[in-house]
Design a protein around this motif. Structure first.
Motif, PDB file in Angstrom:
ATOM      1  N   TYR A   1     -10.293  -1.937   6.639  1.00 17.89           N
ATOM      2  CA  TYR A   1     -11.184  -1.308   5.656  1.00 17.89           C
ATOM      3  C   TYR A   1     -12.639  -1.277   6.131  1.00 17.89           C
ATOM      4  O   TYR A   1     -13.405  -0.410   5.712  1.00 17.89           O
ATOM      5  CB  TYR A   1     -11.038  -1.999   4.302  1.00 17.89           C
ATOM      6  CG  TYR A   1      -9.721  -1.617   3.644  1.00 17.89           C
ATOM      7  CD1 TYR A   1      -9.532  -0.339   3.140  1.00 17.89           C
ATOM      8  CD2 TYR A   1      -8.661  -2.516   3.581  1.00 17.89           C
ATOM      9  CE1 TYR A   1      -8.319   0.033   2.570  1.00 17.89           C
ATOM     10  CE2 TYR A   1      -7.454  -2.153   3.012  1.00 17.89           C
ATOM     11  CZ  TYR A   1      -7.285  -0.871   2.504  1.00 17.89           C
ATOM     12  OH  TYR A   1      -6.085  -0.492   1.947  1.00 17.89           O
TER      13      TYR A   1
ATOM     14  N   LYS B   1      -5.903   0.419  -1.530  1.00 19.35           N
ATOM     15  CA  LYS B   1      -6.640  -0.790  -1.154  1.00 19.35           C
ATOM     16  C   LYS B   1      -6.435  -1.910  -2.157  1.00 19.35           C
ATOM     17  O   LYS B   1      -6.168  -3.071  -1.773  1.00 19.35           O
ATOM     18  CB  LYS B   1      -8.136  -0.474  -1.021  1.00 19.35           C
ATOM     19  CG  LYS B   1      -8.962  -1.688  -0.610  1.00 19.35           C
ATOM     20  CD  LYS B   1     -10.439  -1.331  -0.436  1.00 19.35           C
ATOM     21  CE  LYS B   1     -11.249  -2.551  -0.024  1.00 19.35           C
ATOM     22  NZ  LYS B   1     -12.688  -2.225   0.172  1.00 19.35           N
TER      23      LYS B   1
ATOM     24  N   CYS C   1       0.867  -1.177   0.000  1.00 18.60           N
ATOM     25  CA  CYS C   1       0.000   0.000   0.000  1.00 18.60           C
ATOM     26  C   CYS C   1       0.902   1.226   0.000  1.00 18.60           C
ATOM     27  O   CYS C   1       1.538   1.529   1.018  1.00 18.60           O
ATOM     28  CB  CYS C   1      -0.900   0.005   1.239  1.00 18.60           C
ATOM     29  SG  CYS C   1      -2.102   1.346   1.271  1.00 18.60           S
TER      30      CYS C   1
END
Length: 294
Positions: free
Chosen positions: A219, A240, A197
């Motif tokens: 998330y 994501k 990420c």
């Protein structure tokens, strides 16, 4: 089955480290014996195996090898995976081929299986083993996800080798080994060309998993991240897709049906000393063949 222990050796990890450690600032001729065969890594490779057998009272052993990069399931699905890796140097390739043939003759169990990588095979074998302690010999921290009450990793550090156990991992990271893949998913791995990420570094990835437990939970709570972690919201949202992809690439596969027929008794240490002695003499390698105590 008390008193038994399994040693799984990451073959390329050991052989390549042995080669680069003994080839630095040396000419090509200095890596060969009088017959012109490369031997610098082989000497270290086999001496290390025998020392490990002796020091950890190993009863079962397998050297686990990677298949060719393009044969792996991860590479077939994601061509960018490990695409930045350099080609192996010729002396290392030659010694890998020699090592494979010699180990067969000597009686050292080896395994490689397409489309799986060495990490997957070590994961599957460590889970299959039920005879006592299991040791994984590799410097690859990705393997931390395999640690358990019975499985430890032997790591070569600057101060020498040490056994890294489940308790060491929990003390260092404060999470369970199976959560390590979520940390790796956020961090990525430049050596394997795993993106992670973007913008999430070591100081952020571990606290996120310590607090939320998993990538999914992060998330699920992305709109109300805890104070101190809320500054990461934008980066987490933007990254994501690559984070989830990175976890898929980082997850070690431990369920390998092709290994079901394998008997762990096939991994019993059974070195053919006569063959080993002849081979060492032929290769002009000076190794104490009684050092493994078998």
């Amino acid at each position: 089955m008390t008193g038994q222990s399994l040693l799984l050796i990451d073959g390329f990890n050991l052989l390549s480290r042995a080669h680069f450690a003994t080839s630095y600032n040396r000419t090509d001729d200095q890596l060969k014996n009088s017959k012109g065969m490369y031997t610098n890594a082989l000497r270290v490779f086999y001496q290390k195996i025998f020392n490990l057998i002796r020091d950890h009272r190993i009863t079962h052993l397998s050297v686990v090898w990677d298949v060719k990069r393009d044969e792996t399931a991860r590479r077939k699905k994601y061509p960018f995976y490990k695409a930045t890796r350099f080609e192996l140097p010729e002396p290392l390739i030659h010694q890998y081929e020699t090592c494979k043939a010699a180990s067969d003759a000597i009686g050292i169990h080896q395994i490689s299986l397409s489309p799986y990588e060495a990490d997957d095979l070590m994961g599957a074998l460590s889970k299959k083993w039920s005879g006592g302690d299991c040791y994984i010999y590799s410097n690859d921290h990705d393997l931390f996800q395999l640690l358990s009450e019975t499985t430890s990793q032997i790591i070569a550090g600057k101060q020498g080798e040490y056994v890294y156990s489940l308790s060491h991992f929990q003390a260092d990271y404060g999470i369970a080994p199976e959560q390590w893949v979520d940390v790796k998913a956020l961090l990525g791995d430049s050596s394997d060309n795993i993106p992670g990420c973007p913008g999430i570094g070591e100081k952020s990835a571990l606290p996120l998993i310590q607090h939320y437990g998993s990538l999914e939970r992060i998330y699920e709570n992305i709109e109300q991240l805890e104070p101190g972690l809320s500054r990461l919201k934008k980066k987490l949202i933007q990254g994501k897709e690559t984070a989830l992809l990175s976890r898929e690439l980082s997850q070690i596969t431990c369920d390998i049906a092709e290994l079901d027929p394998l008997l762990m008794d096939d991994l019993k240490v059974s070195i053919r000393k006569d063959v080993l002695g002849e081979w060492l003499e032929q290769m002009e390698l000076k190794i104490r063949i009684d050092s493994y105590g078998a």
